[in-house]
Scaffold this motif. Sequence first.
Motif, PDB file in Angstrom:
ATOM      1  N   ALA A  47       0.825  -1.204   0.000  1.00 55.14           N
ATOM      2  CA  ALA A  47       0.000   0.000   0.000  1.00 55.14           C
ATOM      3  C   ALA A  47       0.864   1.262   0.000  1.00 55.14           C
ATOM      4  N   LEU A  48       0.392   2.284  -0.685  1.00 54.38           N
ATOM      5  CA  LEU A  48       1.068   3.583  -0.730  1.00 54.38           C
ATOM      6  C   LEU A  48       0.168   4.595  -0.024  1.00 54.38           C
ATOM      7  N   GLN A  49       0.473   4.858   1.232  1.00 53.42           N
ATOM      8  CA  GLN A  49      -0.358   5.759   2.019  1.00 53.42           C
ATOM      9  C   GLN A  49       0.064   7.217   1.865  1.00 53.42           C
ATOM     10  N   VAL A  50       1.363   7.428   1.687  1.00 56.52           N
ATOM     11  CA  VAL A  50       1.909   8.793   1.611  1.00 56.52           C
ATOM     12  C   VAL A  50       2.785   8.927   0.376  1.00 56.52           C
ATOM     13  N   MET A  51       2.621  10.021  -0.343  1.00 52.82           N
ATOM     14  CA  MET A  51       3.524  10.391  -1.426  1.00 52.82           C
ATOM     15  C   MET A  51       4.421  11.507  -0.904  1.00 52.82           C
ATOM     16  N   ARG A  52       5.694  11.208  -0.731  1.00 56.64           N
ATOM     17  CA  ARG A  52       6.641  12.183  -0.173  1.00 56.64           C
ATOM     18  C   ARG A  52       7.456  12.806  -1.305  1.00 56.64           C
ATOM     19  N   ILE A  53       7.447  14.122  -1.380  1.00 56.32           N
ATOM     20  CA  ILE A  53       8.228  14.858  -2.375  1.00 56.32           C
ATOM     21  C   ILE A  53       9.373  15.544  -1.647  1.00 56.32           C
ATOM     22  N   VAL A  54      10.580  15.273  -2.090  1.00 59.73           N
ATOM     23  CA  VAL A  54      11.781  15.802  -1.440  1.00 59.73           C
ATOM     24  C   VAL A  54      12.558  16.643  -2.443  1.00 59.73           C
ATOM     25  N   ASP A  55      12.922  17.841  -2.050  1.00 59.84           N
ATOM     26  CA  ASP A  55      13.824  18.652  -2.867  1.00 59.84           C
ATOM     27  C   ASP A  55      15.226  18.538  -2.291  1.00 59.84           C
ATOM     28  N   ALA A  56      16.144  18.052  -3.131  1.00 59.87           N
ATOM     29  CA  ALA A  56      17.553  17.944  -2.743  1.00 59.87           C
ATOM     30  C   ALA A  56      18.398  18.719  -3.736  1.00 59.87           C
ATOM     31  N   GLY A  57      17.873  19.862  -4.154  1.00 59.61           N
ATOM     32  CA  GLY A  57      18.516  20.624  -5.215  1.00 59.61           C
ATOM     33  C   GLY A  57      19.437  21.721  -4.748  1.00 59.61           C
ATOM     34  N   GLY A  58      19.893  21.638  -3.500  1.00 59.03           N
ATOM     35  CA  GLY A  58      20.836  22.633  -3.016  1.00 59.03           C
ATOM     36  C   GLY A  58      22.255  22.344  -3.470  1.00 59.03           C
ATOM     37  N   ALA A  59      23.200  23.054  -2.889  1.00 56.00           N
ATOM     38  CA  ALA A  59      24.605  22.846  -3.255  1.00 56.00           C
ATOM     39  C   ALA A  59      25.061  21.431  -2.907  1.00 56.00           C
ATOM     40  N   GLU A  60      24.538  20.884  -1.822  1.00 57.08           N
ATOM     41  CA  GLU A  60      24.826  19.505  -1.424  1.00 57.08           C
ATOM     42  C   GLU A  60      23.600  18.639  -1.677  1.00 57.08           C
ATOM     43  N   ALA A  61      23.821  17.346  -1.930  1.00 51.44           N
ATOM     44  CA  ALA A  61      22.723  16.429  -2.243  1.00 51.44           C
ATOM     45  C   ALA A  61      22.045  15.942  -0.974  1.00 51.44           C
ATOM     46  N   THR A  62      21.510  16.884  -0.208  1.00 54.80           N
ATOM     47  CA  THR A  62      20.781  16.556   1.016  1.00 54.80           C
ATOM     48  C   THR A  62      19.384  17.140   0.923  1.00 54.80           C
ATOM     49  N   ALA A  63      18.459  16.563   1.688  1.00 54.79           N
ATOM     50  CA  ALA A  63      17.072  17.023   1.666  1.00 54.79           C
ATOM     51  C   ALA A  63      16.975  18.409   2.296  1.00 54.79           C
ATOM     52  N   ARG A  64      16.486  19.359   1.514  1.00 50.20           N
ATOM     53  CA  ARG A  64      16.296  20.699   2.081  1.00 50.20           C
ATOM     54  C   ARG A  64      14.814  21.070   2.193  1.00 50.20           C
ATOM     55  N   ALA A  65      13.929  20.255   1.607  1.00 51.73           N
ATOM     56  CA  ALA A  65      12.485  20.434   1.762  1.00 51.73           C
ATOM     57  C   ALA A  65      11.837  19.064   1.606  1.00 51.73           C
ATOM     58  N   VAL A  66      10.995  18.689   2.572  1.00 54.62           N
ATOM     59  CA  VAL A  66      10.308  17.398   2.556  1.00 54.62           C
ATOM     60  C   VAL A  66       8.824  17.646   2.802  1.00 54.62           C
ATOM     61  N   HIS A  67       7.983  17.189   1.876  1.00 57.38           N
ATOM     62  CA  HIS A  67       6.543  17.393   2.007  1.00 57.38           C
ATOM     63  C   HIS A  67       5.816  16.070   1.795  1.00 57.38           C
ATOM     64  N   ASP A  68       4.938  15.726   2.736  1.00 54.15           N
ATOM     65  CA  ASP A  68       4.168  14.479   2.671  1.00 54.15           C
ATOM     66  C   ASP A  68       2.735  14.760   2.231  1.00 54.15           C
ATOM     67  N   PHE A  69       2.339  14.137   1.136  1.00 51.69           N
ATOM     68  CA  PHE A  69       0.962  14.191   0.663  1.00 51.69           C
ATOM     69  C   PHE A  69       0.282  12.910   1.142  1.00 51.69           C
ATOM     70  N   ASP A  70      -0.587  13.029   2.162  1.00 54.22           N
ATOM     71  CA  ASP A  70      -1.167  11.878   2.837  1.00 54.22           C
ATOM     72  C   ASP A  70      -2.553  11.585   2.277  1.00 54.22           C
ATOM     73  N   ALA A  71      -2.769  10.332   1.873  1.00 46.93           N
ATOM     74  CA  ALA A  71      -4.058   9.957   1.295  1.00 46.93           C
ATOM     75  C   ALA A  71      -5.214  10.185   2.258  1.00 46.93           C
ATOM     76  N   SER A  72      -4.946  10.155   3.568  1.00 43.67           N
ATOM     77  CA  SER A  72      -6.019  10.342   4.543  1.00 43.67           C
ATOM     78  C   SER A  72      -6.641  11.732   4.465  1.00 43.67           C
ATOM     79  N   ASP A  73      -5.961  12.677   3.806  1.00 42.94           N
ATOM     80  CA  ASP A  73      -6.532  14.012   3.633  1.00 42.94           C
ATOM     81  C   ASP A  73      -7.722  14.007   2.681  1.00 42.94           C
ATOM     82  N   ILE A  74      -7.806  13.007   1.813  1.00 41.34           N
ATOM     83  CA  ILE A  74      -8.876  13.006   0.810  1.00 41.34           C
ATOM     84  C   ILE A  74      -9.634  11.686   0.728  1.00 41.34           C
ATOM     85  N   SER A  75      -9.184  10.650   1.444  1.00 40.99           N
ATOM     86  CA  SER A  75      -9.786   9.333   1.262  1.00 40.99           C
ATOM     87  C   SER A  75      -9.530   8.459   2.467  1.00 40.99           C
TER      88      SER A  75
END
Length: 403
Positions: free
Chosen positions: A79-107
Motif C-alpha cells: 500500500a502507498l499511504q503517503v507520497m513524499r516529495i523531497v527537494d535535494a537541489g541545493g549545493a549539497e545532495a541533502t534534503a532541504r524540503a520534505v513534504h508528505d501528501f497523505d491519502a487520509s486528507d482526501i480518502s
Amino acid sequence: MTERLTTDIFIAGGGVAGLAAASAFGKAGFSVVIADPMPPVTNADADGADLRTTAFLQPARNFLIRAGLWDRLDPFASALQVMRIVDAGGAEATARAVHDFDASDISDQPFGWNLPNWLLRREFLGALEGLNTVRFLPGLSASRLLTREGEARVTLSDGQSIQARLVIAADGRASAMREAAGIGIKTTRYGQKALAFAVTHDTSHENISTEIHRTGGPFTLVPLPDHDGQPCSAVVWMERGPEVLRLAALESAPFEAEMTARSAGLYGPLRLATRRSVWPIISQMATRLSGERLALVAEAAHVVPPIGAQGLNMSMGDVSTLLDLAEENPADLGSRAMLESYARARHSDVQSRLIGIDALNRASMVEAQPLRDLRMRALNSFYSALPVRKTLMRAGLGTGSAE
C-alpha cells in the motif's frame, strides 16, 4: 487452408494492459483472442523480466476488482499511504524540503498499491487460464490489419487470420496496428533514460513513496514487500542518457554508493536486490485514439515519463472506458459510434496528463541553481495551501472528490 478465427475482440499485445483487457472483456462474456510476439516473462530472475513496478491508484484498483483480477494481486501488493516529495537541489545532495501528501486528507484508502510488472503478468495469465472465453496466442504478432464498416480482419505472423468486431491495439509505443490504420504520433524526446531495479535498506519505508528531486529527473523509491527479511523498495532513477549508461556500467559497490548519495541518504545505505534495467524516456500521443473497428490503448495511444504513477493507470482508464461502452450496448461493439465515444471520453484526460507530466519532468531536470531554488519555492507554496494540496492529490488520482 489458413485457419480463420472469429471472435468479438482481438487484442494485439500481451503486456500488462493487454492481459488486463483480455481478462476484463472475457469475464464480461465477450469472446477474446489475444496475441503477443513474446511469451510473457513471469519470473524476476529470467532474461527479459520487466523489473519495473506499477502503483495502481484507486480507480485502477476498482477496475481490477471489476475485471476479477484484484483478489490475485492483493496478497502481493504494498500500500502507498503517503507520497513524499523531497527537494535535494541545493549545493549539497541533502534534503532541504520534505513534504508528505497523505491519502487520509482526501480518502479512507491509500493512494495506491504497488506490484512488480513481472508478477502482474504471472497473475494475469493465471486468471486467463480460468476463462473459456479467452484464447491466448503467445509467440505470434499481428502483422496486417484490414477493416470494413462491419468487421476487422487481422493477419498474424504465422499467416493465421482473425475476424473480429473490435481490435484493441495494446501493442506498445511502436504499435503495428496503429501504423496499419494510418494513425500518426507526436513524440517528445527528453534525452533521458531510466534505471529500474529494487533495493533493500535498513530504514522502513512505512508505506511511503518517496520522490527525490535534484537534477536530471526524479529518483523515486516505491514500497515493496520485505526481501530476505529487510525493507525493500522499487527504484526508478531518471537521468540524462549518457549518465544512465555510465551508472548502468558500474560495478555493484560503486553503484550502491552513488545511488545512496542520490537518495539523499533518507533510507540509509541502499543495496541492490535485483539486476538493473534501462528504459528510454519519451512522451508520445497518437493523433487519434481510434480508427475503423480499432481502439488504441496504453502505450499504443500514449506514453509518459514515469512520474506520479500515471502511465499504466491511464492505460487502465482506457480499457475501463472501452468496457463501459461495450457493456452499455453489446450489439454496438466496435461500431463507429462506440469508438468515437471512446475517443471523446479519453482524449482530454490523456492530453491534460501528458501536459502536466511533461511540465513536472522538465522541472525535475533543471540544473541551474536559481531554477532549482524556484522549483523548491513552488513546491513549498503548493503544499502550504491545503485546498491546493487536496486538489493536486485528487487530480493525480483521477478522482474529482474525496472517496
